[in-house]
Design a protein around this motif. Structure first.
Motif, mmCIF file in Angstrom:
data_model
loop_
_atom_site.group_PDB
_atom_site.id
_atom_site.type_symbol
_atom_site.label_atom_id
_atom_site.label_comp_id
_atom_site.label_asym_id
_atom_site.label_seq_id
_atom_site.Cartn_x
_atom_site.Cartn_y
_atom_site.Cartn_z
ATOM 1 N N TYR A 87 0.363 -1.112 -0.101
ATOM 2 C CA TYR A 87 -0.417 0.409 -0.341
ATOM 3 C C TYR A 87 0.655 1.338 0.047
ATOM 4 O O TYR A 87 2.279 1.243 1.000
ATOM 5 C CB TYR A 87 -1.127 -0.024 1.620
ATOM 6 C CG TYR A 87 -2.130 1.379 1.052
ATOM 7 C CD1 TYR A 87 -2.896 0.796 0.126
ATOM 8 C CD2 TYR A 87 -1.808 2.368 1.869
ATOM 9 C CE1 TYR A 87 -4.717 1.703 0.555
ATOM 10 C CE2 TYR A 87 -3.079 3.146 1.815
ATOM 11 C CZ TYR A 87 -4.004 2.885 1.381
ATOM 12 O OH TYR A 87 -4.950 3.618 1.153
ATOM 13 N N ASN A 146 -2.203 7.438 4.816
ATOM 14 C CA ASN A 146 -3.467 6.255 5.943
ATOM 15 C C ASN A 146 -2.749 5.614 6.813
ATOM 16 O O ASN A 146 -1.182 4.892 6.629
ATOM 17 C CB ASN A 146 -3.767 5.158 3.984
ATOM 18 C CG ASN A 146 -4.698 4.614 5.015
ATOM 19 O OD1 ASN A 146 -5.108 3.610 5.696
ATOM 20 N ND2 ASN A 146 -6.019 4.945 4.800
ATOM 21 N N VAL A 157 -3.967 3.038 8.432
ATOM 22 C CA VAL A 157 -5.149 1.832 8.807
ATOM 23 C C VAL A 157 -5.121 0.593 7.552
ATOM 24 O O VAL A 157 -6.112 -0.105 7.832
ATOM 25 C CB VAL A 157 -6.672 1.988 9.557
ATOM 26 C CG1 VAL A 157 -6.188 2.735 11.113
ATOM 27 C CG2 VAL A 157 -7.321 3.010 8.246
ATOM 28 N N GLU A 158 -4.598 0.555 6.713
ATOM 29 C CA GLU A 158 -5.045 0.516 5.715
ATOM 30 C C GLU A 158 -3.819 -1.141 5.164
ATOM 31 O O GLU A 158 -2.538 -0.331 4.897
ATOM 32 C CB GLU A 158 -4.992 0.959 4.474
ATOM 33 C CG GLU A 158 -6.599 1.388 4.517
ATOM 34 C CD GLU A 158 -7.769 1.701 2.780
ATOM 35 O OE1 GLU A 158 -6.759 2.000 1.818
ATOM 36 O OE2 GLU A 158 -8.276 2.362 2.928
ATOM 37 N N THR A 195 -4.484 -4.389 11.829
ATOM 38 C CA THR A 195 -5.461 -3.132 10.615
ATOM 39 C C THR A 195 -6.224 -3.742 10.060
ATOM 40 O O THR A 195 -6.149 -4.957 9.054
ATOM 41 C CB THR A 195 -5.445 -1.746 10.563
ATOM 42 O OG1 THR A 195 -4.283 -2.042 9.252
ATOM 43 C CG2 THR A 195 -4.342 -1.488 11.040
ATOM 44 N N ASP A 196 -7.730 -3.150 9.478
ATOM 45 C CA ASP A 196 -9.122 -3.829 9.101
ATOM 46 C C ASP A 196 -9.308 -2.466 8.194
ATOM 47 O O ASP A 196 -10.224 -3.001 7.399
ATOM 48 C CB ASP A 196 -10.072 -4.213 9.806
ATOM 49 C CG ASP A 196 -10.617 -3.303 10.603
ATOM 50 O OD1 ASP A 196 -10.496 -2.269 10.607
ATOM 51 O OD2 ASP A 196 -11.505 -3.221 11.484
ATOM 52 N N GLY A 197 -8.437 -1.506 7.767
ATOM 53 C CA GLY A 197 -8.989 -0.247 7.110
ATOM 54 C C GLY A 197 -9.325 0.692 7.742
ATOM 55 O O GLY A 197 -9.768 1.949 6.752
ATOM 56 N N SER A 198 -9.764 -0.075 8.822
ATOM 57 C CA SER A 198 -10.453 1.166 8.887
ATOM 58 C C SER A 198 -10.005 2.035 10.767
ATOM 59 O O SER A 198 -10.558 3.086 11.012
ATOM 60 C CB SER A 198 -12.594 1.200 9.747
ATOM 61 O OG SER A 198 -12.471 -0.326 10.153
ATOM 62 N N LYS A 199 -9.522 0.574 11.348
ATOM 63 C CA LYS A 199 -8.729 1.101 12.772
ATOM 64 C C LYS A 199 -7.687 0.228 13.299
ATOM 65 O O LYS A 199 -7.413 -1.104 12.549
ATOM 66 C CB LYS A 199 -9.627 0.848 13.498
ATOM 67 C CG LYS A 199 -10.743 -0.592 13.916
ATOM 68 C CD LYS A 199 -11.565 -0.291 14.563
ATOM 69 C CE LYS A 199 -12.341 -2.099 15.171
ATOM 70 N NZ LYS A 199 -12.936 -2.417 14.035
ATOM 71 N N THR A 208 -6.148 -2.492 16.259
ATOM 72 C CA THR A 208 -6.671 -3.251 17.032
ATOM 73 C C THR A 208 -5.483 -4.126 17.555
ATOM 74 O O THR A 208 -5.061 -4.698 16.739
ATOM 75 C CB THR A 208 -7.920 -4.005 17.117
ATOM 76 O OG1 THR A 208 -8.659 -3.728 15.944
ATOM 77 C CG2 THR A 208 -8.664 -4.330 17.572
#
Length: 198
Positions: A45, A50, A52-53, A76-80, A82
């Protein structure tokens, strides 16, 4: 310490070769309690703005205002991002939980109505899938009196026995066909009339 990195964009080499050496440090100088310092790894990526991606993080967190620090891992899962695993300064490990582990290992499944298992497989099990090996943990499908699906389960997925022992001796065995043997490892099948052998 390295002017011609081999294959890596950054290659740090200590100026002296000893068996225990700090080669590099990354510091967050903020002095508040529980401050974090983490390093991000990005896979495939290119948007560096960004966070979280396709990112994963490993870091240290100060424990309170003291001099102790915990090691943590985030995905990360694309939004946050964890946190998935934490090792406290006292060696206790938390997986799937951001609460302080009360014992040496604490495993938590944060998903609603989900099982929480440890799975064991080896080269003798049928494979490494969900229906292989042995599961130990909390089953959402376990029927128990409170109806919450929080019953403790030991589930042998293979066509094999379950054994319990003390003092380096086997004391109890459940055979693959469901017979319970206590104090013996042999089932004497008298006309298939008994399921319990003592």
């Amino acid at each position: 310490g390295q002017t011609n990195p081999n294959k890596a964009k950054l290659h740090v080499v200590s100026d002296t070769g000893i068996t225990d050496r700090i080669v590099a440090k990354f510091t967050n100088p903020h002095t508040d309690a529980d401050v974090k310092a983490k390093i991000g790894l990005v896979a495939g990526y290119s948007d560096t703005a960004n966070d979280v991606e396709a990112h994963a993080y490993v870091g240290a967190q100060r424990e309170g205002l003291g001099n102790n620090a915990a090691l943590f891992f985030e995905t990360t899962d694309g939004s946050k991002a964890t946190e998935r695993l934490r090792i406290l300064s006292n060696g206790r490990i938390g997986i799937g939980t951001d609460s302080v582990p009360r014992d040496m290992v604490h495993i938590h499944n944060p998903a609603a109505n989900a099982s929480s298992y440890i799975q064991f497989t080896n080269t003798n099990t049928a494979g490494t899938g969900i229906d292989d090996g042995t599961l130990i943990g909390i089953s959402q499908n376990n029927s128990n009196t409170d109806g919450t699906g929080s019953g403790f389960t030991i589930l042998q997925k293979e066509n094999a026995e379950i054994t319990l022992g003390t003092n380096n001796l086997e004391r109890l065995r459940i055979t693959s066909d469901g017979k319970l043997l206590v104090g013996t490892s042999t089932a004497f099948d008298f006309f298939n009339s008994s399921r319990v052998y003592i």
